[in-house]
Design a protein around this motif. Sequence first.
Motif, PDB file in Angstrom:
ATOM      1  N   LEU A  30      27.523 -25.862  -4.748  1.00 28.60           N
ATOM      2  CA  LEU A  30      28.264 -26.787  -4.936  1.00 28.60           C
ATOM      3  C   LEU A  30      27.486 -28.147  -5.900  1.00 28.60           C
ATOM      4  O   LEU A  30      28.398 -28.610  -6.788  1.00 28.60           O
ATOM      5  N   ALA A  31      26.673 -28.557  -5.348  1.00 26.81           N
ATOM      6  CA  ALA A  31      26.031 -29.809  -5.761  1.00 26.81           C
ATOM      7  C   ALA A  31      25.383 -29.095  -7.238  1.00 26.81           C
ATOM      8  O   ALA A  31      25.229 -30.151  -7.860  1.00 26.81           O
ATOM      9  N   SER A  38      32.293 -25.882   5.975  1.00 32.43           N
ATOM     10  CA  SER A  38      31.754 -26.660   7.210  1.00 32.43           C
ATOM     11  C   SER A  38      30.232 -26.931   7.050  1.00 32.43           C
ATOM     12  O   SER A  38      29.639 -27.625   7.878  1.00 32.43           O
ATOM     13  N   GLU A  39      29.720 -26.317   5.933  1.00 33.68           N
ATOM     14  CA  GLU A  39      28.149 -26.780   5.645  1.00 33.68           C
ATOM     15  C   GLU A  39      28.116 -28.249   5.139  1.00 33.68           C
ATOM     16  O   GLU A  39      29.130 -28.732   4.217  1.00 33.68           O
ATOM     17  N   GLY A  40      27.097 -28.838   5.407  1.00 33.02           N
ATOM     18  CA  GLY A  40      26.769 -30.279   5.049  1.00 33.02           C
ATOM     19  C   GLY A  40      26.759 -30.034   3.365  1.00 33.02           C
ATOM     20  O   GLY A  40      27.160 -31.438   2.868  1.00 33.02           O
ATOM     21  N   ASP A  41      26.330 -29.218   2.728  1.00 36.09           N
ATOM     22  CA  ASP A  41      26.227 -29.250   1.394  1.00 36.09           C
ATOM     23  C   ASP A  41      27.805 -29.254   0.671  1.00 36.09           C
ATOM     24  O   ASP A  41      27.715 -29.882  -0.002  1.00 36.09           O
ATOM     25  N   PHE A  42      28.721 -28.748   1.364  1.00 39.79           N
ATOM     26  CA  PHE A  42      29.992 -28.968   0.890  1.00 39.79           C
ATOM     27  C   PHE A  42      30.303 -30.514   0.777  1.00 39.79           C
ATOM     28  O   PHE A  42      30.820 -30.934  -0.327  1.00 39.79           O
ATOM     29  N   HIS A  43      30.104 -31.069   1.802  1.00 41.78           N
ATOM     30  CA  HIS A  43      30.574 -32.690   2.047  1.00 41.78           C
ATOM     31  C   HIS A  43      29.612 -33.441   0.926  1.00 41.78           C
ATOM     32  O   HIS A  43      30.330 -34.345   0.277  1.00 41.78           O
ATOM     33  N   ALA A  81      30.180 -35.685  -6.571  1.00 39.59           N
ATOM     34  CA  ALA A  81      31.056 -35.679  -7.552  1.00 39.59           C
ATOM     35  C   ALA A  81      32.360 -36.639  -7.825  1.00 39.59           C
ATOM     36  O   ALA A  81      32.564 -37.028  -8.718  1.00 39.59           O
ATOM     37  N   ALA A  82      32.634 -37.270  -6.423  1.00 30.89           N
ATOM     38  CA  ALA A  82      34.006 -38.218  -6.500  1.00 30.89           C
ATOM     39  C   ALA A  82      33.311 -39.501  -6.737  1.00 30.89           C
ATOM     40  O   ALA A  82      33.952 -40.010  -7.614  1.00 30.89           O
ATOM     41  N   TYR A 108      37.697 -37.989   0.206  1.00 27.78           N
ATOM     42  CA  TYR A 108      36.842 -37.999  -0.982  1.00 27.78           C
ATOM     43  C   TYR A 108      37.333 -38.670  -2.046  1.00 27.78           C
ATOM     44  O   TYR A 108      36.690 -39.158  -3.140  1.00 27.78           O
ATOM     45  N   GLY A 109      38.563 -39.129  -1.951  1.00 25.15           N
ATOM     46  CA  GLY A 109      39.251 -39.672  -2.909  1.00 25.15           C
ATOM     47  C   GLY A 109      39.602 -38.945  -4.255  1.00 25.15           C
ATOM     48  O   GLY A 109      39.563 -39.394  -5.371  1.00 25.15           O
TER      49      GLY A 109
END
Length: 663
Positions: free
Chosen positions: A131-132, A160-165, A171-172, A209-210
Motif C-alpha cells: 500500500l505504501a 489490521s496491519e500497521g502498514d495499512f494505516h 497518502a492523505a 484519515y480525512g
Amino acid sequence: MTATTAPLSFSGHSLDEATLLRLYEQLLRPRLIEEKMLKQLRGGVISKWFSGIGQEAISVGCTLALQPDEFVFTMHRNLGVFTSREVPLDRLFAQWQGKPGGFTKGRDRSFHFGSREYHIVGMISHLGPQLALAAGVALWHKMQGEPKVSLAFTGDGGTSEGDFHEALNIAAVWKLPVIFVIENNGYGLSTPVSEQYACDSLADRGVGYGMRSLSIDGNNVVEVFDTVRQLAAELRAHPEPVLIECRTFRVRGHEEASGVKYVPTELIEAWQDRDPVVRFAAYLHETGVLTAEFEATLTASIKSEIEAALARAADLPDVAADPDMELSDLYAAVPGLQTLPGEIRELRFIDAISDGLREAMRAYPDLVLMGQDIAEYGGVFKITEGFVEEFGIDRVRNTPLCESGVVGAALGYGIAGGKAMVEMQFGDFVSCGFNQIVNNLAKLHYRWGQNADVVIRLPVGGGVGAGPFHSQTMESWFTSVAGLKIVYPSTPEDAKSLLLAALADPNPVLYFEHKGLYRSLSGPVPQGFTPGELGKARIVKEGEALTILTYGAGVHWAMETVASLNHDIEIIDLRTLAPLDYAAIRQSVAKTSRVLVLHEASLTGGFGGELAAWIGEHCFELLDAPVRRLASLDTPVPFAAALEQQYLPKGRLEEAVLALLGY
C-alpha cells in the motif's frame, strides 16, 4: 459477514455493448484459467493456488477502469489484473510452475512478482507493505505533473496491519492520487471479519484519515468499473486518495490446502448465487448483448488459448541451478561515475554529509529526501538545514512518524523512476521499518529484476549519553540480509564520497553515520561531485605486527590507542560492510598474521563474528594467533556516563592489543 439477499443488479449504467462484452470476456478468462489451475494443482503441475473464484469482478473492473500505464499493486487473488493487462499466459503458467520463462526465474511463486512492462507490482507474503509503495508511485506522478493514479489492493485481514494505516495516512497528508481497494471477502484465512474489526464497514476507516471512502458491491463488475473509472478521472485532475471497500466473499479456501470447513455451507451457497461471472452473463443474455453462440465461441477460444499456452510452458526446461547467476542477479548494475573534485576544504563530519546531500540533489533532479522534521527545521541534527530554500518543499519532505510507510513510499517512488533518501531521525527507529527493508527493498531485484533505488541514512552510535533507544549501532541486523548494501564511513571525506556513491547506486543502501563524530571530527573534503567506490576498504595506518580490522568510531579508537603504543600495528577501515573487501582483509592478514576485530555493537551476534569466521576459514594458514574480537558488552546501551564508558570497548582496546601481540 452475512450474505446479502439482494440480487446483483446491473441496470442504470451507460456502458455500450462493446464495453459490456469486453468486461464479460475479461471476467471469463481468469475464471477458466482458475478452473484449469485447480486441475493442475491436483495433478502436481503447480504446488499451490490461492483462488479468486467469485472475486473476479474486483480485479477486472478496477484494472479495466485504469489506463494501461497506471500501476496496480496486487494480492493473492488478483489474477484478473494480470489477464486484463494481457500478460502472456505462457509466462504466467511458467511463473506458477517455477520455470525460467516466468517473471522470477523460479525464485518466487504464484503472484509474488511484478513487471514494469505491464505496470504491475506484486505482493510479498507480509500483508500491507504494497500500500505504501502505491503511495510512492502516486507521489512520483504528482511531482512530475502526470495526470495518473495508482491502485493497490488489500484484504480485510490486511487492514489490521500497521502498514495499512501508515500508507493511508501518508497518502492523505500528501494528497496523493492513489486508490486503496479493500477486498472484503469475509475471512482472513479462517478468521472471520467479526474478529478483524469492530466498525460497521471498513470504508469507515477512511474518515479518520480525512479521505473519501465508499463501500460497493464487489461482485458487480459494472459497479466496480464505473466507480473506479469515475474516481480515477477525478483524482487525475485533483490528486487525493480514496478508499473503496468491495464487499465480496471467498467461496474457496484461503489456499486450496486449507479448505473451507470453518465456513457455514449456507453462507457459501448464498454467495455462489451472486457469482459475478454467471450473473453478469445472465444479464447480458437477458438484454440481448450476449448470445449463446457467441458465449460458446468465446469460451472455446479462451480454453484453446489456455491449452496452447500450457503446452508452451510445458516445453520450457526446468530451472537449472547456477550459483553465479544467483549471485549476479542480487544487485542492479551500477552506472559508471565521473568524479569532479574541486578545492579542498576542512569540514566537520556532519557538514561533509550535508555537502554530499546537496551535491546529490543538484546532480539528480528526481532525488527526493524524506524524513521527520527534515524540511524547514533541518532535521534534529540540522543536516538538511537550508535545503528547502534551495530545493523546495516537494523534494525535501517532512513525513509523518511512520517509518515503515515512509520506506515503502520511497520504494514506490523509486519503482516509478525516481531516487529517494530516507532519514531515520535516529538509527534505532529503523526497527519500525524492518519489514520493508529486509523483505521488500533487499529482495526486489533478485526476485523480478526491479531495482530499489533507496538510501536510508541512520544516525547511530553511543558515547553521547543518549541511552538505550538513541545510541545503538545495528549494522548486524542487516549484514545477514542479502541484497542490501551497507556503508559505514569514519572520515569527513568518506562521509561525503560514500554518500554520493550510495545515492548514485540503484540498489538499496543503508548508510550508517556515527553521531559521536558529527561535530567532534573535521578533515579535508574535496568540493564538488566526488562519489567514491563502495566495497573498498582503506588502510588507515600500515604495519606488520598486528591488524586492527574496524569501521566507524572504531577507526578513531584504534588510531588513538595505536598512537600510544610502540608497536607496528596496521589499521584497516572497512568503510562498507556489504559488499565487503575480502581481498584487502586477506592482504592485511598475510602481512601481519594477527587480527583484532573491533566494533561498537555488542559482541554476541555482532558483525565481528562474521569477519572472524571468514578469516578463520579462508586465512587460517596465514595466522600466528587466534582471531580476537573486541566489542561492547552484551547489554543495552546504558545512559549514565560511567556505565556507557564501561559498555563501550574503547577502554579495553589497549589490553586486547597487547594480549594478542604477546600470544
